[in-house]
Design a protein around this motif. Sequence first.
Motif, PDB file in Angstrom:
ATOM      1  N   HIS A   1       0.846  -1.190   0.000  1.00  0.00           N
ATOM      2  CA  HIS A   1       0.000   0.000   0.000  1.00  0.00           C
ATOM      3  C   HIS A   1       0.887   1.248   0.000  1.00  0.00           C
ATOM      4  CE1 HIS A   1      -2.955   2.956   1.244  1.00  0.00           C
ATOM      5  NE2 HIS A   1      -3.895   2.069   0.909  1.00  0.00           N
ATOM      6  N   PRO A   2       0.531   2.286  -0.758  1.00  0.00           N
ATOM      7  CA  PRO A   2       1.353   3.508  -0.799  1.00  0.00           C
ATOM      8  C   PRO A   2       1.585   4.135   0.578  1.00  0.00           C
ATOM      9  CG  PRO A   2      -0.293   3.562  -2.543  1.00  0.00           C
ATOM     10  CD  PRO A   2      -0.595   2.349  -1.695  1.00  0.00           C
ATOM     11  N   ARG A   3       0.593   4.080   1.453  1.00  0.00           N
ATOM     12  CA  ARG A   3       0.762   4.649   2.808  1.00  0.00           C
ATOM     13  C   ARG A   3       1.828   3.882   3.584  1.00  0.00           C
ATOM     14  NH1 ARG A   3       0.842   8.861   5.995  1.00  0.00           N
ATOM     15  NH2 ARG A   3      -0.185   8.609   7.983  1.00  0.00           N
ATOM     16  N   ALA A   4       1.886   2.561   3.393  1.00  0.00           N
ATOM     17  CA  ALA A   4       2.932   1.762   4.046  1.00  0.00           C
ATOM     18  C   ALA A   4       4.302   2.184   3.533  1.00  0.00           C
ATOM     19  CB  ALA A   4       2.708   0.275   3.799  1.00  0.00           C
ATOM     20  N   ARG A   5       4.413   2.376   2.245  1.00  0.00           N
ATOM     21  CA  ARG A   5       5.709   2.795   1.684  1.00  0.00           C
ATOM     22  C   ARG A   5       6.109   4.172   2.212  1.00  0.00           C
ATOM     23  NH1 ARG A   5       3.253   1.055  -3.129  1.00  0.00           N
ATOM     24  NH2 ARG A   5       3.447   3.134  -4.020  1.00  0.00           N
ATOM     25  N   GLN A   6       5.130   5.037   2.412  1.00  0.00           N
ATOM     26  CA  GLN A   6       5.404   6.373   2.933  1.00  0.00           C
ATOM     27  C   GLN A   6       5.883   6.318   4.382  1.00  0.00           C
ATOM     28  OE1 GLN A   6       1.890   8.763   3.386  1.00  0.00           O
ATOM     29  NE2 GLN A   6       3.050  10.656   3.637  1.00  0.00           N
ATOM     30  N   LEU A   7       5.217   5.518   5.213  1.00  0.00           N
ATOM     31  CA  LEU A   7       5.536   5.471   6.640  1.00  0.00           C
ATOM     32  C   LEU A   7       6.726   4.577   6.971  1.00  0.00           C
ATOM     33  CD1 LEU A   7       1.972   5.274   8.207  1.00  0.00           C
ATOM     34  CD2 LEU A   7       3.481   7.261   8.064  1.00  0.00           C
ATOM     35  N   MET A   8       6.879   3.496   6.245  1.00  0.00           N
ATOM     36  CA  MET A   8       7.922   2.513   6.541  1.00  0.00           C
ATOM     37  C   MET A   8       9.168   2.866   5.727  1.00  0.00           C
ATOM     38  SD  MET A   8       5.301  -0.736   6.589  1.00  0.00           S
ATOM     39  CE  MET A   8       6.448  -2.027   7.048  1.00  0.00           C
ATOM     40  N   ARG A   9       9.802   3.968   6.112  1.00  0.00           N
ATOM     41  CA  ARG A   9      10.929   4.530   5.362  1.00  0.00           C
ATOM     42  C   ARG A   9      12.231   3.745   5.527  1.00  0.00           C
ATOM     43  NH1 ARG A   9       8.229   9.017   7.640  1.00  0.00           N
ATOM     44  NH2 ARG A   9       9.652   9.115   9.407  1.00  0.00           N
ATOM     45  N   GLU A  10      12.417   3.168   6.698  1.00  0.00           N
ATOM     46  CA  GLU A  10      13.668   2.475   6.980  1.00  0.00           C
ATOM     47  C   GLU A  10      13.739   1.166   6.183  1.00  0.00           C
ATOM     48  OE1 GLU A  10      12.584   5.060  10.427  1.00  0.00           O
ATOM     49  OE2 GLU A  10      11.528   3.663   9.149  1.00  0.00           O
ATOM     50  N   PRO A  11      14.905   0.862   5.600  1.00  0.00           N
ATOM     51  CA  PRO A  11      15.048  -0.363   4.812  1.00  0.00           C
ATOM     52  C   PRO A  11      14.731  -1.642   5.577  1.00  0.00           C
ATOM     53  CG  PRO A  11      16.937   1.078   4.457  1.00  0.00           C
ATOM     54  CD  PRO A  11      16.112   1.693   5.554  1.00  0.00           C
ATOM     55  N   MET A  12      14.920  -1.631   6.891  1.00  0.00           N
ATOM     56  CA  MET A  12      14.680  -2.859   7.667  1.00  0.00           C
ATOM     57  C   MET A  12      13.228  -3.312   7.590  1.00  0.00           C
ATOM     58  SD  MET A  12      12.974  -2.219  10.709  1.00  0.00           S
ATOM     59  CE  MET A  12      12.431  -0.688  11.447  1.00  0.00           C
ATOM     60  N   PHE A  13      12.303  -2.397   7.327  1.00  0.00           N
ATOM     61  CA  PHE A  13      10.909  -2.813   7.205  1.00  0.00           C
ATOM     62  C   PHE A  13      10.693  -3.730   6.000  1.00  0.00           C
ATOM     63  CE2 PHE A  13       9.966   0.985   9.863  1.00  0.00           C
ATOM     64  CZ  PHE A  13       9.237   0.339  10.844  1.00  0.00           C
ATOM     65  N   TRP A  14      11.566  -3.640   5.036  1.00  0.00           N
ATOM     66  CA  TRP A  14      11.408  -4.396   3.793  1.00  0.00           C
ATOM     67  C   TRP A  14      12.368  -5.579   3.729  1.00  0.00           C
ATOM     68  CZ3 TRP A  14       7.047  -2.792   1.869  1.00  0.00           C
ATOM     69  CH2 TRP A  14       6.633  -1.514   2.200  1.00  0.00           C
ATOM     70  N   ASP A  15      13.086  -5.815   4.816  1.00  0.00           N
ATOM     71  CA  ASP A  15      14.077  -6.890   4.864  1.00  0.00           C
ATOM     72  C   ASP A  15      13.415  -8.161   5.398  1.00  0.00           C
ATOM     73  OD1 ASP A  15      16.234  -8.586   5.368  1.00  0.00           O
ATOM     74  OD2 ASP A  15      17.550  -6.911   5.897  1.00  0.00           O
ATOM     75  N   CYS A  16      13.343  -9.153   4.549  1.00  0.00           N
ATOM     76  CA  CYS A  16      12.666 -10.400   4.961  1.00  0.00           C
ATOM     77  C   CYS A  16      13.663 -11.494   5.330  1.00  0.00           C
ATOM     78  CB  CYS A  16      11.706 -10.873   3.867  1.00  0.00           C
ATOM     79  SG  CYS A  16      12.490 -11.256   2.313  1.00  0.00           S
ATOM     80  N   VAL A  17      14.931 -11.137   5.562  1.00  0.00           N
ATOM     81  CA  VAL A  17      15.920 -12.136   5.980  1.00  0.00           C
ATOM     82  C   VAL A  17      16.686 -11.750   7.238  1.00  0.00           C
ATOM     83  CG1 VAL A  17      16.208 -13.148   3.684  1.00  0.00           C
ATOM     84  CG2 VAL A  17      17.667 -11.256   4.378  1.00  0.00           C
ATOM     85  N   ASP A  18      16.649 -10.491   7.644  1.00  0.00           N
ATOM     86  CA  ASP A  18      17.352 -10.047   8.846  1.00  0.00           C
ATOM     87  C   ASP A  18      16.512 -10.402  10.073  1.00  0.00           C
ATOM     88  OD1 ASP A  18      18.576  -8.763  10.971  1.00  0.00           O
ATOM     89  OD2 ASP A  18      18.506  -6.773  10.053  1.00  0.00           O
ATOM     90  N   GLU A  19      17.033 -11.272  10.936  1.00  0.00           N
ATOM     91  CA  GLU A  19      16.318 -11.711  12.139  1.00  0.00           C
ATOM     92  C   GLU A  19      15.898 -10.540  13.029  1.00  0.00           C
ATOM     93  OE1 GLU A  19      15.484 -14.844  13.566  1.00  0.00           O
ATOM     94  OE2 GLU A  19      15.935 -15.750  11.622  1.00  0.00           O
ATOM     95  N   GLY A  20      16.603  -9.418  12.933  1.00  0.00           N
ATOM     96  CA  GLY A  20      16.298  -8.261  13.753  1.00  0.00           C
ATOM     97  C   GLY A  20      15.305  -7.299  13.120  1.00  0.00           C
ATOM     98  N   ALA A  21      14.718  -7.683  11.991  1.00  0.00           N
ATOM     99  CA  ALA A  21      13.716  -6.858  11.308  1.00  0.00           C
ATOM    100  C   ALA A  21      12.326  -7.446  11.561  1.00  0.00           C
ATOM    101  CB  ALA A  21      14.018  -6.813   9.809  1.00  0.00           C
ATOM    102  N   PRO A  22      11.295  -6.625  11.510  1.00  0.00           N
ATOM    103  CA  PRO A  22       9.950  -7.117  11.845  1.00  0.00           C
ATOM    104  C   PRO A  22       9.485  -8.331  11.039  1.00  0.00           C
ATOM    105  CG  PRO A  22       9.935  -4.737  11.665  1.00  0.00           C
ATOM    106  CD  PRO A  22      11.292  -5.193  11.223  1.00  0.00           C
ATOM    107  N   PHE A  23       9.879  -8.411   9.784  1.00  0.00           N
ATOM    108  CA  PHE A  23       9.450  -9.530   8.942  1.00  0.00           C
ATOM    109  C   PHE A  23      10.592 -10.487   8.615  1.00  0.00           C
ATOM    110  CE2 PHE A  23       6.642  -5.920   7.893  1.00  0.00           C
ATOM    111  CZ  PHE A  23       5.436  -6.456   8.291  1.00  0.00           C
ATOM    112  N   GLY A  24      11.775 -10.246   9.199  1.00  0.00           N
ATOM    113  CA  GLY A  24      12.955 -11.037   8.860  1.00  0.00           C
ATOM    114  C   GLY A  24      13.071 -12.354   9.593  1.00  0.00           C
ATOM    115  N   SER A  25      12.490 -12.437  10.759  1.00  0.00           N
ATOM    116  CA  SER A  25      12.517 -13.706  11.492  1.00  0.00           C
ATOM    117  C   SER A  25      11.453 -14.632  10.915  1.00  0.00           C
ATOM    118  CB  SER A  25      12.247 -13.464  12.978  1.00  0.00           C
ATOM    119  OG  SER A  25      10.920 -12.987  13.153  1.00  0.00           O
ATOM    120  N   ASP A  26      11.588 -15.904  11.199  1.00  0.00           N
ATOM    121  CA  ASP A  26      10.529 -16.845  10.796  1.00  0.00           C
ATOM    122  C   ASP A  26       9.195 -16.423  11.408  1.00  0.00           C
ATOM    123  OD1 ASP A  26      12.352 -18.371   9.381  1.00  0.00           O
ATOM    124  OD2 ASP A  26      12.575 -19.886  10.958  1.00  0.00           O
ATOM    125  N   GLU A  27       9.245 -15.966  12.659  1.00  0.00           N
ATOM    126  CA  GLU A  27       8.029 -15.570  13.350  1.00  0.00           C
ATOM    127  C   GLU A  27       7.344 -14.398  12.644  1.00  0.00           C
ATOM    128  OE1 GLU A  27      10.840 -17.483  16.242  1.00  0.00           O
ATOM    129  OE2 GLU A  27      11.058 -15.897  14.737  1.00  0.00           O
TER     130      GLU A  27
END
Length: 162
Positions: A14-40
């Motif tokens: 969603h465009p609003r997500a792209r606007q608010l989630m500016r930090e690259p870690m929000f889009w990182d799906c492999v970094d365990e320390g990112a919201p979507f990077g862990s298996d959980e």
Amino acid sequence: MTEHDPFNEPETAHPRARQLMREPMFWDCVDEGAPFGSDEGSDAYYEWRRWRAENPDAPLIDCFEWILDGNLNCYNDALASDAQVAIDLENPDDALLSEHFDMFTLDATIIATGLGQLLDEGTIDLEAKPIIHVAIKRQRYPKAGFFDAATLDAIARVVDEA
């Protein structure tokens, strides 16, 4: 809900997500320390999508109630107190809600589910925000999980602005 992969194709979020989630870690799906990077976190996002497909008009709080197996009332600020978090970390088998999740899994699931609504719908339901903030507070406790302070600050900012 259309199929998309916001992590490899952020333009499908969603465009609003792209606007608010500016930090690259929000889009990182492999970094365990990112919201979507862990298996959980990853699993929580895709479970959110499945739940939403079955419950297209339900509020996010109903998804949290489902995740918590009817124990949403237990997931509150008291659960985020230093004393309770210390107990939960020291005795994970006796922790509140331990029959379903360890502390990190539960908190990461709540955070990723809330952010998942933003990714897909461009908002986070107002009544769900306090629940996400409980997860953020619990993860600020030393030794609680994998999220560092900067990540938790960014997540809190996004939740507040969404």
